[in-house]
Scaffold this motif. Structure first.
Motif, PDB file in Angstrom:
ATOM      1  N   THR A 156      35.239  39.767  37.330  1.00  0.00           N
ATOM      2  CA  THR A 156      35.662  41.166  37.504  1.00  0.00           C
ATOM      3  C   THR A 156      34.530  42.046  38.052  1.00  0.00           C
ATOM      4  O   THR A 156      33.352  41.746  37.873  1.00  0.00           O
ATOM      5  N   PRO A 157      34.905  43.162  38.696  1.00  0.00           N
ATOM      6  CA  PRO A 157      33.922  44.075  39.281  1.00  0.00           C
ATOM      7  C   PRO A 157      33.520  45.172  38.293  1.00  0.00           C
ATOM      8  O   PRO A 157      34.018  45.218  37.173  1.00  0.00           O
ATOM      9  N   PHE A 158      32.657  46.072  38.762  1.00  0.00           N
ATOM     10  CA  PHE A 158      32.112  47.084  37.845  1.00  0.00           C
ATOM     11  C   PHE A 158      32.969  48.332  37.721  1.00  0.00           C
ATOM     12  O   PHE A 158      32.802  49.107  36.791  1.00  0.00           O
ATOM     13  N   GLN A 164      39.813  46.429  34.627  1.00  0.00           N
ATOM     14  CA  GLN A 164      39.809  45.239  35.492  1.00  0.00           C
ATOM     15  C   GLN A 164      39.888  43.974  34.637  1.00  0.00           C
ATOM     16  O   GLN A 164      40.545  43.000  34.999  1.00  0.00           O
ATOM     17  N   LYS A 182      34.018  36.130  33.273  1.00  0.00           N
ATOM     18  CA  LYS A 182      32.665  36.595  33.573  1.00  0.00           C
ATOM     19  C   LYS A 182      32.760  38.014  34.123  1.00  0.00           C
ATOM     20  O   LYS A 182      33.113  38.234  35.271  1.00  0.00           O
ATOM     21  N   GLU A 185      27.903  41.975  35.740  1.00  0.00           N
ATOM     22  CA  GLU A 185      26.653  42.113  34.971  1.00  0.00           C
ATOM     23  C   GLU A 185      26.215  43.575  34.894  1.00  0.00           C
ATOM     24  O   GLU A 185      25.362  43.934  34.098  1.00  0.00           O
ATOM     25  N   PHE A 233      39.880  36.681  40.936  1.00  0.00           N
ATOM     26  CA  PHE A 233      38.676  37.447  41.257  1.00  0.00           C
ATOM     27  C   PHE A 233      39.068  38.824  41.761  1.00  0.00           C
ATOM     28  O   PHE A 233      39.948  38.955  42.622  1.00  0.00           O
ATOM     29  N   GLY A 235      36.886  42.035  43.433  1.00  0.00           N
ATOM     30  CA  GLY A 235      35.552  42.467  43.843  1.00  0.00           C
ATOM     31  C   GLY A 235      35.496  42.654  45.340  1.00  0.00           C
ATOM     32  O   GLY A 235      36.526  42.884  45.986  1.00  0.00           O
ATOM     33  N   GLY A 236      34.307  42.530  45.893  1.00  0.00           N
ATOM     34  CA  GLY A 236      34.105  42.795  47.319  1.00  0.00           C
ATOM     35  C   GLY A 236      34.560  41.631  48.198  1.00  0.00           C
ATOM     36  O   GLY A 236      34.729  40.497  47.744  1.00  0.00           O
ATOM     37  N   LEU A 256      40.523  42.305  46.777  1.00  0.00           N
ATOM     38  CA  LEU A 256      39.249  42.674  47.388  1.00  0.00           C
ATOM     39  C   LEU A 256      39.188  44.157  47.753  1.00  0.00           C
ATOM     40  O   LEU A 256      39.868  44.964  47.139  1.00  0.00           O
ATOM     41  N   GLY A 257      38.408  44.494  48.735  1.00  0.00           N
ATOM     42  CA  GLY A 257      38.135  45.896  49.022  1.00  0.00           C
ATOM     43  C   GLY A 257      39.304  46.630  49.663  1.00  0.00           C
ATOM     44  O   GLY A 257      40.324  46.047  50.012  1.00  0.00           O
ATOM     45  N   CYS A 289      39.189  50.710  44.344  1.00  0.00           N
ATOM     46  CA  CYS A 289      39.530  49.988  45.574  1.00  0.00           C
ATOM     47  C   CYS A 289      40.556  50.791  46.356  1.00  0.00           C
ATOM     48  O   CYS A 289      40.598  50.737  47.574  1.00  0.00           O
ATOM     49  N   GLU A 383      34.058  49.977  54.042  1.00  0.00           N
ATOM     50  CA  GLU A 383      34.491  50.610  52.799  1.00  0.00           C
ATOM     51  C   GLU A 383      33.335  51.417  52.210  1.00  0.00           C
ATOM     52  O   GLU A 383      32.280  50.859  51.916  1.00  0.00           O
ATOM     53  N   PHE A 385      32.362  53.030  49.021  1.00  0.00           N
ATOM     54  CA  PHE A 385      32.880  52.938  47.649  1.00  0.00           C
ATOM     55  C   PHE A 385      32.279  54.048  46.786  1.00  0.00           C
ATOM     56  O   PHE A 385      31.572  53.803  45.812  1.00  0.00           O
TER      57      PHE A 385
HETATM   58  P1  NAD Z   1      31.149  42.441  43.811  1.00  0.00           P
HETATM   59  O1  NAD Z   1      31.941  41.645  44.782  1.00  0.00           O
HETATM   60  O2  NAD Z   1      29.737  42.763  44.122  1.00  0.00           O
HETATM   61  O3  NAD Z   1      31.110  41.697  42.384  1.00  0.00           O
HETATM   62  C1  NAD Z   1      32.291  41.311  41.734  1.00  0.00           C
HETATM   63  C2  NAD Z   1      31.993  40.197  40.738  1.00  0.00           C
HETATM   64  O4  NAD Z   1      31.591  39.024  41.443  1.00  0.00           O
HETATM   65  C3  NAD Z   1      30.880  40.485  39.742  1.00  0.00           C
HETATM   66  O5  NAD Z   1      31.300  40.055  38.461  1.00  0.00           O
HETATM   67  C4  NAD Z   1      29.745  39.618  40.244  1.00  0.00           C
HETATM   68  O6  NAD Z   1      28.861  39.200  39.231  1.00  0.00           O
HETATM   69  C5  NAD Z   1      30.497  38.425  40.769  1.00  0.00           C
HETATM   70  N1  NAD Z   1      29.753  37.558  41.701  1.00  0.00           N
HETATM   71  C6  NAD Z   1      28.581  37.805  42.330  1.00  0.00           C
HETATM   72  N2  NAD Z   1      28.243  36.747  43.119  1.00  0.00           N
HETATM   73  C7  NAD Z   1      29.224  35.832  42.975  1.00  0.00           C
HETATM   74  C8  NAD Z   1      29.456  34.556  43.545  1.00  0.00           C
HETATM   75  N3  NAD Z   1      28.620  34.007  44.416  1.00  0.00           N
HETATM   76  N4  NAD Z   1      30.560  33.898  43.191  1.00  0.00           N
HETATM   77  C9  NAD Z   1      31.426  34.434  42.318  1.00  0.00           C
HETATM   78  N5  NAD Z   1      31.278  35.650  41.753  1.00  0.00           N
HETATM   79  C10 NAD Z   1      30.179  36.342  42.081  1.00  0.00           C
HETATM   80  O7  NAD Z   1      32.018  43.750  43.575  1.00  0.00           O
HETATM   81  P2  NAD Z   1      31.629  45.057  42.773  1.00  0.00           P
HETATM   82  O8  NAD Z   1      30.533  45.746  43.523  1.00  0.00           O
HETATM   83  O9  NAD Z   1      31.453  44.772  41.327  1.00  0.00           O
HETATM   84  O10 NAD Z   1      32.990  45.889  42.925  1.00  0.00           O
HETATM   85  C11 NAD Z   1      33.288  46.678  44.030  1.00  0.00           C
HETATM   86  C12 NAD Z   1      34.225  45.994  44.994  1.00  0.00           C
HETATM   87  O11 NAD Z   1      35.397  45.539  44.314  1.00  0.00           O
HETATM   88  C13 NAD Z   1      34.719  46.924  46.077  1.00  0.00           C
HETATM   89  O12 NAD Z   1      34.724  46.263  47.319  1.00  0.00           O
HETATM   90  C14 NAD Z   1      36.144  47.241  45.648  1.00  0.00           C
HETATM   91  O13 NAD Z   1      36.981  47.643  46.693  1.00  0.00           O
HETATM   92  C15 NAD Z   1      36.555  45.943  45.056  1.00  0.00           C
HETATM   93  N6  NAD Z   1      37.708  46.141  44.166  1.00  0.00           N
HETATM   94  C16 NAD Z   1      38.938  45.651  44.516  1.00  0.00           C
HETATM   95  C17 NAD Z   1      40.047  45.883  43.719  1.00  0.00           C
HETATM   96  C18 NAD Z   1      41.419  45.356  44.078  1.00  0.00           C
HETATM   97  O14 NAD Z   1      42.236  45.224  43.174  1.00  0.00           O
HETATM   98  N7  NAD Z   1      41.731  45.060  45.330  1.00  0.00           N
HETATM   99  C19 NAD Z   1      39.903  46.611  42.547  1.00  0.00           C
HETATM  100  C20 NAD Z   1      38.651  47.104  42.220  1.00  0.00           C
HETATM  101  C21 NAD Z   1      37.560  46.851  43.027  1.00  0.00           C
END
Ligand code: NAD
Length: 481
Positions: A156-158, A164, A182, A185, A233, A235-236, A256-257, A289, A383, A385
């Protein structure tokens, strides 16, 4: 003198493996983005810790009845609602989100739990008669949904530290799956708090284990451990695409984003449209997002709309996240704030006009408006953010649709017009997962399907009901009838 609390008491946290709290020598500090204070620490799990969690999960066979799963989720929702103050303060302390935002988030998490409880009771099996064609037979087909054979990895993301997590954990509990989570962090404390809430409500700890650590060390194990059947997953894009290549023969859910537009047509009520514009841009410090990342405005009303957005932006109170009078706290860290300032400065150097904000102090970044923005500028091509409102103009609906569809993303959108012919065109022609008429792109309820296309997401949608589908295998049983 301020009487506003600035932080929580320090929390020295542990992994949650098989019902035990596991402490490690190496830890990661969790800092309050507003004042830099260390509010907690979490373990850096080793590969051995991660592997043990998967072995425990895989060896466990969940046997909770639908009633029991539903009761656990409802109990957790009730506990969380009672503890809104404590839980929201924890979110605010580790993320810098304002108390307004974190209290709202707690309400959403409780909704996810309650919806999960309802869905756990619902048997969505279907019955088909087989004598439908000339070569039919007198039989029936019954479908059932079974939990996965292996373990689910959730990452999950931050940006919504607890919600999330809830969107992954709750459907897993509702379907009797086993999950290794996970969290980010940057905000792991809220995830651990949420896990403890579920254990307290009666969840067997083998069904949810929580690992924290350095992704460079443990991420590949989370993706490729032979016990893993599904990776969910959020995140980005960059990490999402890495996961897609690494996952191999496994189900993958990627959220994703986004780069969502709010589109304002020339007939729109501009007071209403500008309310949506600022709320969509600045709530959750613009870190959604589905935040409004581009304001696309008909050139005939751009001046009047922009004036309103600037006035409402200036009135948007930001500062100490714990101060309940503030609408907005910090962004996630000073590095993120610096990045926003840089892309805004770059846009200004390329001809955009700064109308409000772009002020930075540590992780505090002011709500920011700029107009005369063109689609090729980094601030809208990529994006951003954070709480930035870039205003772009268009001459007609064709151009609005082309600009909107002109990025790599396709998550959501908001539309402000009362003309049904325009509404239908947007609904059909925007290449996104959601079109919201007279709402911010982020509008949803926690139950309904949610997710994007293009670089915004792959595969299944989220929302409690869709996640339940993606977390289960559909089995058909046929019998003479
Ligand atoms: P991020 O991609 O930097 O990190 C997300 C997660 O991935 C964290 O838990 C991180 O520890 C983990 N991670 C890091 N390296 C990894 C690897 N090699 N393999 C697997 N996992 C790994 O994202 P962020 O900065 O925490 O969150 C912001 C992003 O999330 C933005 O792009 C946002 O648009 C996106 N987001 C999308 C949605 C959606 O539902 N579409 C919702 C919220 C946020």
């Amino acid at each position: 003198m301020s009487t506003v609390l600035e932080s929580i008491e320090f929390r020295a946290e542990a992994l949650r493996i098989g019902g035990e709290k596991v402490y490690t020598d190496r830890t990661i500090d969790v800092r309050n983005p507003y004042n830099g204070e260390c509010v907690g620490s979490v373990p850096m799990a080793t590969l051995e810790d991660v592997r043990r969690a998967y072995e425990i999960a895989h060896a466990y066979v969940p046997k909770l009845s639908r009633y029991e799963r539903s009761a656990i989720l409802n109990r957790a929702a009730a506990l969380l609602r009672e503890r809104t103050e404590e839980a929201s303060t924890l979110i605010t302390s580790e993320s810098g989100l304002s108390k307004k935002d974190s209290i709202y988030e707690i309400g959403r998490v409780a909704d996810v739990l309650n919806f999960g409880a309802i869905e756990a009771l619902r048997d969505d099996g279907q019955v088909f008669s087989c004598d439908l064609t000339p070569h039919g037979k007198s039989r029936k087909v019954i479908t059932t949904r079974e939990p996965l054979l292996g373990v689910i990895t959730a990452i999950t993301p931050f940006n919504h530290p607890m919600n999330q997590v809830a969107h992954k954990v709750v459907p897993s509990v509702a379907t009797n799956n086993r999950m290794v989570l996970k969290p980010s962090e940057k905000v792991p404390l809220s995830a651990l708090y949420f896990a403890d809430l579920l254990y307290e409500a009666g969840l067997p700890p083998q069904m949810l284990q929580v690992i924290t650590g350095d992704p460079r060390e443990i991420a590949d194990e989370l993706l490729t451990n032979p016990r893993v059947d599904l990776i969910t997953f959020t995140g980005g894009v960059e990490i999402g695409k890495y996961i897609a290549t690494k996952a191999g023969y496994r189900r993958v859910v990627l959220e994703l984003g986004g780069n969502d537009p709010l589109i304002v047509m020339d007939d729109a009520d501009l007071d209403r449209a500008s309310d949506l514009a600022v709320q969509g841009s600045y709530k959750n410090s613009g870190q959604r997002c589905t935040a409004v990342k581009r304001m696309l405005v008909h050139e005939k009303v751009a001046g009047a709309f922009t004036e309103r957005v600037v006035a409402k932006t200036r009135a948007w109170k930001y500062g100490n996240p714990m101060d309940k009078n503030n609408d907005m706290g910090t962004v996630i860290d000073a590095a993120a704030a610096l990045r926003f300032q840089q892309v805004v400065d770059e846009a200004v150097s390329q001809g955009a006009r700064l109308l409000a904000g772009n002020l930075r102090e540590g992780a505090l970044y002011s709500p920011t408006v700029l107009d005369r923005v063109r689609p090729e500028m980094t601030v809208v091509r990529e994006e951003t953010f954070g709480p930035v409102s870039p205003i772009l103009t268009f001459a007609n609906i064709d151009e609005a649709i082309a600009i909107s569809n002109g990025t790599a993303f396709g998550l959501s959108s908001g539309i402000c017009t009362n003309r049904t012919d325009d509404v239908t065109r947007f609904a059909k022609e925007l290449k996104v997962g959601t079109v919201n008429l007279w709402e911010v792109p982020g509008y949803r309820i926690e139950l309904t399907p949610f997710g994007g296309i293009k670089d915004s997401g792959l595969g299944y949608k989220e929302g409690v009901q869709e996640a339940i589908k993606s977390f289960t295998n559909c089995k058909t049983f046929t019998l003479p009838w």
